[in-house]
Design a protein around this motif. Structure first.
Motif, PDB file in Angstrom:
ATOM      1  N   PRO A 184     -21.288  29.521  -0.351  1.00  0.00           N
ATOM      2  CA  PRO A 184     -22.671  29.619  -0.863  1.00  0.00           C
ATOM      3  C   PRO A 184     -23.351  30.921  -0.438  1.00  0.00           C
ATOM      4  CG  PRO A 184     -22.275  27.459   0.104  1.00  0.00           C
ATOM      5  CD  PRO A 184     -21.075  28.296   0.423  1.00  0.00           C
ATOM      6  N   LYS A 185     -24.123  31.472  -1.333  1.00  0.00           N
ATOM      7  CA  LYS A 185     -24.854  32.710  -1.058  1.00  0.00           C
ATOM      8  C   LYS A 185     -26.048  32.435  -0.158  1.00  0.00           C
ATOM      9  CE  LYS A 185     -22.649  35.502  -3.901  1.00  0.00           C
ATOM     10  NZ  LYS A 185     -21.825  36.583  -3.441  1.00  0.00           N
ATOM     11  N   ALA A 186     -26.307  33.381   0.733  1.00  0.00           N
ATOM     12  CA  ALA A 186     -27.481  33.305   1.602  1.00  0.00           C
ATOM     13  C   ALA A 186     -28.709  33.752   0.814  1.00  0.00           C
ATOM     14  CB  ALA A 186     -27.292  34.214   2.809  1.00  0.00           C
ATOM     15  N   ARG A 187     -29.852  33.289   1.264  1.00  0.00           N
ATOM     16  CA  ARG A 187     -31.132  33.689   0.652  1.00  0.00           C
ATOM     17  C   ARG A 187     -31.884  34.578   1.622  1.00  0.00           C
ATOM     18  NH1 ARG A 187     -29.371  29.174  -1.384  1.00  0.00           N
ATOM     19  NH2 ARG A 187     -30.151  28.334  -3.330  1.00  0.00           N
ATOM     20  N   LYS A 188     -32.450  35.630   1.102  1.00  0.00           N
ATOM     21  CA  LYS A 188     -33.207  36.557   1.924  1.00  0.00           C
ATOM     22  C   LYS A 188     -34.582  35.964   2.217  1.00  0.00           C
ATOM     23  CE  LYS A 188     -34.024  41.488   2.173  1.00  0.00           C
ATOM     24  NZ  LYS A 188     -33.018  41.970   3.087  1.00  0.00           N
ATOM     25  N   ALA A 199     -33.931  38.802   7.795  1.00  0.00           N
ATOM     26  CA  ALA A 199     -33.658  37.377   7.997  1.00  0.00           C
ATOM     27  C   ALA A 199     -33.090  36.756   6.724  1.00  0.00           C
ATOM     28  CB  ALA A 199     -34.940  36.648   8.384  1.00  0.00           C
ATOM     29  N   ILE A 200     -32.007  35.996   6.902  1.00  0.00           N
ATOM     30  CA  ILE A 200     -31.413  35.254   5.789  1.00  0.00           C
ATOM     31  C   ILE A 200     -31.139  33.826   6.242  1.00  0.00           C
ATOM     32  CG2 ILE A 200     -30.360  37.283   4.706  1.00  0.00           C
ATOM     33  CD1 ILE A 200     -27.669  36.280   5.872  1.00  0.00           C
ATOM     34  N   ALA A 201     -30.960  32.958   5.276  1.00  0.00           N
ATOM     35  CA  ALA A 201     -30.642  31.558   5.562  1.00  0.00           C
ATOM     36  C   ALA A 201     -29.897  30.979   4.368  1.00  0.00           C
ATOM     37  CB  ALA A 201     -31.910  30.762   5.837  1.00  0.00           C
TER      38      ALA A 201
END
Length: 70
Positions: free
Chosen positions: A39-43, A48-50
Motif C-alpha cells: 500500500p502507498k503511504a499518504r503524505k 511526515a507520511i502514514a
C-alpha cells in the motif's frame, strides 16, 4: 458528504507501527511500494507520511491467504 468508514480504515499509522505489523524493514517497504506490491503511504506534511491501517490489514490478510494456497 462524508463516507462512512470503519474505525480501522480511518486510522493512519506511521512507519514504526507498519514495520512492526508486517515484519519488514524500511527499505523493503519502500521498494515494495515502488513495485506496486505494498500500500502507498499518504503524505501528511513536508516530512511526515502514514499508511491507512485498513490497507495494511488487507495487505497482511492477502499475504496470509497466499500462504494458505501454497
Amino acid at each position: 458528504m462524508q463516507a462512512h468508514l470503519s474505525r480501522s480504515s480511518e486510522r493512519l499509522i506511521r512507519l514504526p507501527e507498519v514495520r512492526q505489523r508486517v515484519g519488514l524493514g524500511r527499505s523493503t517497504i519502500y521498494r515494495l511500494m515502488e513495485l506496486g506490491s505494498f500500500p502507498k503511504a499518504r503524505k501528511l506534511g513536508p516530512r511526515a507520511i502514514a499508511w491507512s491501517e485498513g490497507e495494511i490489514d488487507s495487505w497482511i490478510e492477502g499475504k496470509l491467504t497466499d500462504q494458505a494456497r501454497d
